[in-house]
Motif scaffolding. Structure first.
Motif, PDB file in Angstrom:
ATOM      1  N   ASP A 127       0.802  -1.220   0.000  1.00 56.24           N
ATOM      2  CA  ASP A 127       0.000   0.000   0.000  1.00 56.24           C
ATOM      3  C   ASP A 127       0.838   1.275   0.000  1.00 56.24           C
ATOM      4  OD1 ASP A 127      -2.075  -1.776   0.152  1.00 56.24           O
ATOM      5  OD2 ASP A 127      -2.392  -1.512   2.300  1.00 56.24           O
ATOM      6  N   LYS A 128       2.029   1.227   0.605  1.00 55.38           N
ATOM      7  CA  LYS A 128       2.853   2.435   0.677  1.00 55.38           C
ATOM      8  C   LYS A 128       3.314   2.888  -0.704  1.00 55.38           C
ATOM      9  CE  LYS A 128       4.252   1.842   5.468  1.00 55.38           C
ATOM     10  NZ  LYS A 128       5.353   1.691   6.443  1.00 55.38           N
ATOM     11  N   GLY A 129       3.269   1.974  -1.675  1.00 52.73           N
ATOM     12  CA  GLY A 129       3.600   2.367  -3.040  1.00 52.73           C
ATOM     13  C   GLY A 129       2.628   3.412  -3.576  1.00 52.73           C
ATOM     14  N   LEU A 130       1.364   3.357  -3.125  1.00 51.82           N
ATOM     15  CA  LEU A 130       0.386   4.347  -3.564  1.00 51.82           C
ATOM     16  C   LEU A 130       0.637   5.713  -2.933  1.00 51.82           C
ATOM     17  CD1 LEU A 130      -2.988   2.379  -3.731  1.00 51.82           C
ATOM     18  CD2 LEU A 130      -1.386   2.888  -5.559  1.00 51.82           C
ATOM     19  N   ILE A 131       1.169   5.729  -1.710  1.00 44.31           N
ATOM     20  CA  ILE A 131       1.554   7.002  -1.097  1.00 44.31           C
ATOM     21  C   ILE A 131       2.705   7.622  -1.888  1.00 44.31           C
ATOM     22  CG2 ILE A 131       2.526   8.079   0.966  1.00 44.31           C
ATOM     23  CD1 ILE A 131      -0.386   7.290   1.289  1.00 44.31           C
TER      24      ILE A 131
END
Length: 466
Positions: A282-286
Motif C-alpha cells: 500500500d505504501k507504493g500508492l503514497i
C-alpha cells in the motif's frame, strides 16, 4: 425450501421447476438490476491489486496489458460459476462444499479464522494510509486504521445489503472517476497500449511467473465466492435471474478491467518512461501520490488520495459484509447438520445431496436478511475488527503471516476446482451444468492458481518458521 429443480425460461417473466411452482424473475436483463457485480468489483480490487498493476506497468510498460485482460476473463468465469450454483440449485455455495466432504469445512474454517485475523489488520492499515496522508497532523496511522475498522464495523452491523450496496456504488463511482482521470492525465500512448494486447512475455527473469501473478491477482480472492451470497442478498434466488446475474457479473469485471488498465497506463507512462521505482504494498500508492504532486500539482495528488481511500475502504466493508455472510452460512449449515444427525435425518445419496433437505441452507434464507442479523455474522464482524487491532500496534507475527500467505494462495485453487466438481455433477440441474467454455475457463483458472499456490509456498522462508 427453495425449489432446486432448475428448469428455466430466461427470456420470459417466470421460470418453473418440476413442481410447477413459478419462479419469478425479470422479463429480460436490465441495467437497473445491476448491483452485486459492482460490490464484488469494488471489494476485489484493493490497494494491493492497484499497486501490483502499477508496478507491472512501471517494469514492463504496456507489454502485459493482455495479461490484465485475461485476468478479468478468468475471474468472470469464477464469479459466474459461483452465482450460477446459487441460482440453479437454490442452495448456497457452502452447502455445495459441504456435500463434497467434511474436509471442505475444515479448510474453510481454518482459512477464515487465520485469514480474517491478518486481513483485518491489513485492510484497516490500507484504509488509514490515505487518510493520514490527507490529514497528516491529526493522528498516527494506527489510530486512523482503528477508526476505519470501527466505522466499517458499525456500518455493516446496522445496515442491510440494500444500503451497503448503495454506499459501495458511490465509492466505486469515486474510484472510477479517479483512475480514469489519472489514465487520461498521463496521456497514454494508445499505439503501444494496443500492441500490449498481443500475448508477449517480457524478456526478463521469471517473466512467466510474474505474468501469471498479474493474471491471478486481478481483483478478488474469497470475495469471488462471496458473489453468490450477494446475488442472493439482492433477492435473486432462482434461475429466472440467471441472465441478469450474467450481465451483472460482466459489468463487474469490465469495471475491474478499467481500474486495472488505467493503473497500468499510469505505471507505464509516469513510472516506466522516467525509470522510477515504487515500493510494493500500500505504501507504493503514497509514493505515487508524491510523484503526482510533483508532476501535476497538489490538487491532483489529493484527488488521487481520495480515490485511494475509496479503493481501500470498499475492500474493507466488502469483506466485513461478504465474508461474515459466508461465515454465518457455515455456522448455520453446521448447526443444521448436527440437528439432522441427532434426529437421524438428512442422510445423503451417493451424489452427496441431502435426501430430506433438512441439512441444506438455501439462498432464500440469505435473501431474507436473517443471516445479516444473526450472531455468527456479527461475531465474525467482531473477529475482523478487534483482534487485528493488536497487530496494528505490535507488528504482524511472523509465523502467522506465513500461514496467511499459504492459505490465501490455496483458496482460489480450492474455489476453482470445487466449482468444476459441483457444476459437472448431479448436484446441479442438467441444463445449468458446465459447458465446454465454462469447464475450460475454470480448469485454466484452477491450474493457474495451483502454479501460483506452489510458488507462494515455495517462496515462504520455511527455514525461519521452525
Amino acid at each position: 425450501m427453495a425449489d432446486t429443480s432448475g428448469n428455466a425460461d430466461t427470456t420470459g417473466s417466470t421460470a418453473t421447476g418440476d413442481t410447477g411452482k413459478a419462479l419469478p424473475g425479470p422479463r429480460k436483463s436490465s441495467w437497473k438490476y445491476i448491483g452485486p457485480g459492482i460490490v464484488v468489483a469494488a471489494t476485489g480490487v484493493g490497494a494491493g491489486d492497484l499497486v501490483a498493476t502499477l508496478i507491472a506497468g512501471s517494469n514492463f510498460g504496456y507489454t502485459l496489458l493482455w495479461a490484465a485482460v485475461i485476468g478479468c476473463l478468468v475471474k468472470i468465469s469464477l464469479a459466474e460459476a459461483a452465482g450460477r450454483w446459487h441460482l440453479s440449485t437454490g442452495r448456497t455455495l457452502f452447502d455445495g462444499w459441504a456435500s463434497l466432504g467434511r474436509w471442505t469445512s475444515w479448510f474453510f474454517v481454518v482459512y477464515v479464522v487465520i485469514w480474517g485475523f491478518v486481513y483485518g489488520a491489513a485492510a484497516m492499515s490500507s484504509s488509514g494510509l490515505p487518510l493520514q496522508a490527507l490529514f497528516p497532523d491529526v493522528m498516527d496511522l494506527e489510530w486512523w486504521a482503528v477508526l476505519t475498522g470501527l466505522v466499517g464495523l458499525v456500518f455493516v452491523w446496522f445496515n442491510k445489503y440494500e444500503v451497503f450496496e448503495k454506499v459501495v456504488t458511490v465509492l466505486v463511482g469515486v474510484m472510477f472517476v479517479v483512475t480514469v482521470y489519472l489514465a487520461i492525465r498521463v496521456t497514454p500512448n494508445l499505439g503501444d497500449a494496443f500492441a500490449g494486447l498481443l500475448p508477449v512475455l517480457p524478456d526478463e527473469k521469471d517473466s512467466i511467473l510474474n505474468t501469471l501473478g498479474l493474471i491471478g491477482g486481478v481483483g478478488g480472492t474469497i470475495t469471488l465466492a462471496a458473489y453468490g451470497y450477494w446475488v442472493n442478498a439482492k433477492g435473486w434466488t432462482n434461475t429466472g435471474w440467471m441472465k441478469v446475474m450474467r450481465l451483472d457479473n460482466r459489468v463487474a469485471y469490465i469495471t475491474t478491467g478499467i481500474f486495472v488498465i488505467s493503473m497500468l497506463f499510469v505505471g507505464a507512462e509516469l513510472l516506466h518512461s522516467s525509470n522510477v521505482a515504487i515500493a510494493s504494498g500500500d505504501k507504493g500508492l503514497i509514493q505515487l501520490g508524491d510523484i503526482l504532486e510533483d508532476e501535476y500539482g497538489t490538487a491532483t495528488a489529493k484527488f488521487f488520495l481520495i480515490g485511494f481511500f475509496a479503493t481501500s475502504f470498499t475492500s474493507l466493508i466488502g469483506v466485513w459484509h461478504g465474508v461474515s455472510l459466508m461465515f454465518a452460512d457455515f455456522v448455520e449449515r453446521y448447526r443444521k447438520d448436527r440437528a439432522d444427525r441427532a434426529t437421524g435425518e438428512g442422510e445423503t445419496t451417493p451424489a452427496g445431496k441431502a435426501t430430506s433437505g433438512e441439512g441444506e441452507t438455501s439462498g432464500e434464507e440469505v435473501a431474507s436478511g436473517a443471516r445479516e442479523r444473526s450472531w455468527p455474522f456479527r461475531a465474525y464482524l467482531l473477529w475482523l475488527t478487534f483482534p487485528p487491532i493488536v497487530l496494528l500496534f505490535q507488528g504482524e507475527p511472523f509465523r502467522l503471516i506465513i500461514l496467511y500467505g499459504v492459505l490465501g494462495a490455496a483458496f482460489l485453487p480450492f474455489l476453482a476446482l470445487t466449482l468444476v466438481w459441483l457444476l459437472n455433477s448431479s448436484r446441479t440441474p442438467a441444463e445449468w451444468r458446465n459447458g465446454i467454455l465454462s469447464n475450460s475457463m475454470l480448469t485454466i483458472a484452477g491450474l493457474l492458481f495451483i502454479v501460483l499456490c506452489v510458488k507462494q509456498i515455495w517462496d515462504q522462508p520455511w527455514s525461519e518458521f521452525f
